[in-house]
Design an enzyme around this catalytic site. Structure first.
Site, PDB file in Angstrom:
ATOM      1  N   THR A 129       2.888 -12.454   9.401  1.00  0.00           N
ATOM      2  CA  THR A 129       3.460 -11.368  10.193  1.00  0.00           C
ATOM      3  C   THR A 129       2.535 -10.174  10.270  1.00  0.00           C
ATOM      4  OG1 THR A 129       5.731 -12.043   9.686  1.00  0.00           O
ATOM      5  CG2 THR A 129       5.387  -9.755  10.347  1.00  0.00           C
ATOM      6  N   CYS A 130       2.000  -9.727   9.140  1.00  0.00           N
ATOM      7  CA  CYS A 130       1.200  -8.496   9.127  1.00  0.00           C
ATOM      8  C   CYS A 130       0.009  -8.586  10.076  1.00  0.00           C
ATOM      9  CB  CYS A 130       0.720  -8.209   7.711  1.00  0.00           C
ATOM     10  SG  CYS A 130      -0.327  -6.741   7.612  1.00  0.00           S
ATOM     11  N   SER A 139       0.005 -13.039   4.129  1.00  0.00           N
ATOM     12  CA  SER A 139      -0.787 -12.273   3.167  1.00  0.00           C
ATOM     13  C   SER A 139      -0.602 -12.766   1.741  1.00  0.00           C
ATOM     14  CB  SER A 139      -0.423 -10.790   3.262  1.00  0.00           C
ATOM     15  OG  SER A 139      -0.715 -10.281   4.543  1.00  0.00           O
ATOM     16  N   TYR A 172      -8.967 -15.493   8.375  1.00  0.00           N
ATOM     17  CA  TYR A 172      -8.100 -15.986   7.311  1.00  0.00           C
ATOM     18  C   TYR A 172      -8.280 -17.489   7.089  1.00  0.00           C
ATOM     19  CZ  TYR A 172      -5.396 -11.861   6.035  1.00  0.00           C
ATOM     20  OH  TYR A 172      -5.016 -10.656   5.517  1.00  0.00           O
ATOM     21  N   CYS A 178       1.709  -5.286  11.025  1.00  0.00           N
ATOM     22  CA  CYS A 178       0.927  -4.084  10.714  1.00  0.00           C
ATOM     23  C   CYS A 178      -0.305  -3.915  11.595  1.00  0.00           C
ATOM     24  CB  CYS A 178       0.461  -4.117   9.254  1.00  0.00           C
ATOM     25  SG  CYS A 178       1.599  -4.852   8.092  1.00  0.00           S
ATOM     26  N   GLY A 212      16.232  -4.470  11.208  1.00  0.00           N
ATOM     27  CA  GLY A 212      15.990  -5.148   9.942  1.00  0.00           C
ATOM     28  C   GLY A 212      15.469  -6.564  10.120  1.00  0.00           C
ATOM     29  N   TYR A 215      11.194   1.888   9.717  1.00  0.00           N
ATOM     30  CA  TYR A 215       9.779   1.930  10.084  1.00  0.00           C
ATOM     31  C   TYR A 215       9.559   1.513  11.540  1.00  0.00           C
ATOM     32  CZ  TYR A 215       8.209   1.586   5.107  1.00  0.00           C
ATOM     33  OH  TYR A 215       7.956   1.771   3.793  1.00  0.00           O
ATOM     34  N   HIS A 248     -12.726  21.866   1.366  1.00  0.00           N
ATOM     35  CA  HIS A 248     -12.404  22.875   2.380  1.00  0.00           C
ATOM     36  C   HIS A 248     -13.391  22.809   3.550  1.00  0.00           C
ATOM     37  CE1 HIS A 248     -10.660  26.597   3.840  1.00  0.00           C
ATOM     38  NE2 HIS A 248     -11.899  27.032   4.103  1.00  0.00           N
ATOM     39  N   THR A 269       3.121  -5.485   2.818  1.00  0.00           N
ATOM     40  CA  THR A 269       2.001  -6.425   2.727  1.00  0.00           C
ATOM     41  C   THR A 269       1.204  -6.268   1.425  1.00  0.00           C
ATOM     42  OG1 THR A 269       1.795  -6.637   5.120  1.00  0.00           O
ATOM     43  CG2 THR A 269      -0.164  -7.126   3.813  1.00  0.00           C
ATOM     44  N   ARG A 310      22.114   4.751  12.989  1.00  0.00           N
ATOM     45  CA  ARG A 310      23.458   4.915  12.438  1.00  0.00           C
ATOM     46  C   ARG A 310      23.627   6.153  11.563  1.00  0.00           C
ATOM     47  NH1 ARG A 310      24.606  -0.621   9.504  1.00  0.00           N
ATOM     48  NH2 ARG A 310      22.464  -0.213   8.842  1.00  0.00           N
ATOM     49  N   ASP A 333       7.956 -11.254   1.317  1.00  0.00           N
ATOM     50  CA  ASP A 333       9.219 -10.829   1.919  1.00  0.00           C
ATOM     51  C   ASP A 333      10.341 -11.850   1.779  1.00  0.00           C
ATOM     52  OD1 ASP A 333       7.659  -8.716   2.667  1.00  0.00           O
ATOM     53  OD2 ASP A 333       8.151  -8.795   4.800  1.00  0.00           O
ATOM     54  N   ARG A 382      16.137   6.013   6.445  1.00  0.00           N
ATOM     55  CA  ARG A 382      16.977   6.001   5.246  1.00  0.00           C
ATOM     56  C   ARG A 382      16.176   5.486   4.049  1.00  0.00           C
ATOM     57  NH1 ARG A 382      20.239   1.985   3.007  1.00  0.00           N
ATOM     58  NH2 ARG A 382      19.775   0.626   4.773  1.00  0.00           N
ATOM     59  N   GLU A 408      -6.566  19.522   0.867  1.00  0.00           N
ATOM     60  CA  GLU A 408      -6.703  20.510  -0.210  1.00  0.00           C
ATOM     61  C   GLU A 408      -5.379  21.191  -0.534  1.00  0.00           C
ATOM     62  OE1 GLU A 408      -9.014  24.075   0.610  1.00  0.00           O
ATOM     63  OE2 GLU A 408      -8.776  23.719   2.762  1.00  0.00           O
TER      64      GLU A 408
END
Length: 496
Positions: A69-70, A32, A127, A75, A294, A210, A469, A343, A231, A335, A237, A474
């Protein structure tokens, strides 16, 4: 690391000096950030080359693909699987809306996998066309830096090509990390998880971020038994603690077995599957063990240290506020720099790089009010400060507004799953510091909230905005009562 600022004379070298180079810019990595930087630089008139490893859904040190990667193994394919997994509960809920469905809902994993692969192949082609249409020269092969202004590309047949470039941009992203435990080769990473031949019946997921939460949701949504080990006391976290608790509760209600403050110590291959041992002495058998522990910057094969590009202890490329490395002609985005690994942030960094170097408009990436989402089922989305961050940074009192409610859809379907929304406000200025939501459509709603926070919106402006509504969104403009007021540096308290 010495930080050399851009100066006018660097930005305005003569054509005679520039003619010495094969390219004005050569980009290593066509994900990206790299593609964005290459295209925008070419639009400014630069002669641009870019290299990327050959395409494959599962990456390695010698396999990648345009889109990065994305698009190929992050993603996009993950979101497709999330959509697929969410249909199971949607179909269950549909019965209470009058839809007559068979008692047994069948699911075809291979069909979903085929559709996912078709889509990433399509995007890989798009791409490539984006680069071609911008006039960027694409090389398929492995790139590395052999000098401050020289790159070497090893093509698929092993032949090596060398090119000089006035500027070199590193945009090689990151790679999944495996924990160093006995039997770790029996586990998989998110790369393989997106392309499993068979849907697991029992999956173990190690990690609390994630990827761990999302794959636990996907596999559970598709009918697998899932055990999630992490952990800390709560997953995710770094996010707002109250919202982390909401996510954990939702995961459990969806049938995922949570194992907080627990790590895996060993994997052993058996006739029945993979035996998993924990540091609490537990043992269980799984079809698949996913390591979502990670990612590490993808920098070790680039020859960076040999040419003087400084790295940190994780292998991330050190850059200044303009994305410039310790070598003035070498830059890095995305990254591989380990700044904010999202991304859209890589896209922002690539845009700022092109403006700075070729647009004669020095631009720093702005990391404030960057929204993000965790595509659990239901999803979590946030922008701005968490309650804990606001308290840490505040000079005065912090006001917290929360709303917990049963989504209108659930009142008929009967699903017992609350939506939770939250606003964190500076009591003195009335400025909204952060917003969070866990519930259906949270990412779609939070994108609009992010615009408001970017513009410095106050709570009074939220309150004066007319809601749509009936909608969940809302609620963000109808939260009138303070849930709690916290004195600066006081300890946050939640209602959960």
């Amino acid at each position: 690391m010495a930080r050399k600022m851009l100066v006018d004379e660097e930005m305005n070298q003569t054509n005679q000096e520039e003619a010495h180079y094969d390219f004005d810019l050569f980009v290593i990595g066509a994900g990206s950030g790299g593609v964005r930087a290459a295209r925008f630089s070419a639009n400014y008139g630069a002669k641009v080359g870019i290299c990327e490893l050959p395409f494959h859904p599962i990456s390695s040190e010698v396999i990648g693909g345009v889109g990065g990667t994305c698009v190929i193994r992050g993603c996009v394919p993950k979101k497709i699987l999330v959509y697929g997994a969410a249909f199971g509960s949607e179909l269950e809920d549909a019965r209470n809306y009058g839809w007559e469905l068979n008692e047994k809902l069948a699911f075809n994993w291979k069909k979903l996998l085929h559709k996912k692969t078709d889509e990433i192949i399509r995007l890989n082609g798009i791409y490539k066309r984006l680069l071609s249409n911008a006039g960027v020269k694409l090389f398929e092969g492995e790139g590395k830096i052999v000098g401050p202004n020289e790159v070497e590309v090893t093509q698929l047949d092993g032949t090596k090509l060398s090119y000089s470039a006035k500027h070199i941009l590193i945009a090689t992203g990151s790679r999944a990390h495996r924990p160093p435990i006995p039997g770790q080769e029996l586990g998989i990473t998110s790369d393989e998880a997106l392309s499993l031949e068979d849907l697991p019946k029992h999956a173990v997921v190690l990690g609390g971020g994630y990827i761990a939460v999302e794959f636990a949701s996907i596999w559970r949504g598709l009918g697998a038994n899932v055990d999630l080990f992490f952990r800390k006391e709560l997953p995710l976290r770094g996010f707002d603690d109250e919202m982390r608790a909401v996510v954990a509760r939702n995961l459990e209600r969806r049938g995922i077995n949570l194992h907080p403050q627990t790590n895996l110590t060993e994997l052993i291959k058996t006739d029945n599957g993979i035996k998993v041992t924990t540091d609490h002495g537990e043992e269980l058998i799984a079809d698949v063990v996913l390591f979502a522990t990670g990612r590490l910057p993808n920098s070790k094969r680039l020859n960076l240290e040999a040419v003087g590009v400084e790295l940190d202890n994780t292998g991330a490329v050190k850059v200044d506020e303009y994305s410039r490395t310790s070598i003035p002609s070498v830059w890095a985005v995305g990254d591989v720099t380990n700044r904010m690994n999202l991304t859209p942030v890589a896209l922002m960094e690539g845009t700022c790089f092109a403006k700075t170097v070729f647009g004669k408009e020095p631009s720093k990436p702005d990391y404030s009010h960057v929204p993000c989402a965790v595509f659990s089922i239901p999803p979590l989305s946030v922008v701005g400060l968490s309650e804990e961050q606001a308290i840490e940074q505040a000079n005065g009192d912090v006001l917290v507004f929360t709303s917990t409610f049963n989504p209108m859809k659930n009142t008929v379907s009967g699903r017992q799953e609350k939506t939770v929304m939250k606003l964190v406000v500076d009591a003195e200025t009335d400025k909204v510091l952060g917003a969070s939501m866990c519930g259906p459509d949270a990412p779609e709603i939070m994108q609009g909230i992010a615009v408001a926070l970017k513009c410095g919106a106050t709570k009074a402006q939220f309150d004066s905005t007319v809601g749509i509504h009936p909608s969940a969104a809302e609620e963000f403009v109808t939260m009138r009562s303070v849930s709690r007021r916290i004195t600066c540096r006081g300890k946050p308290k939640t209602n959960l």
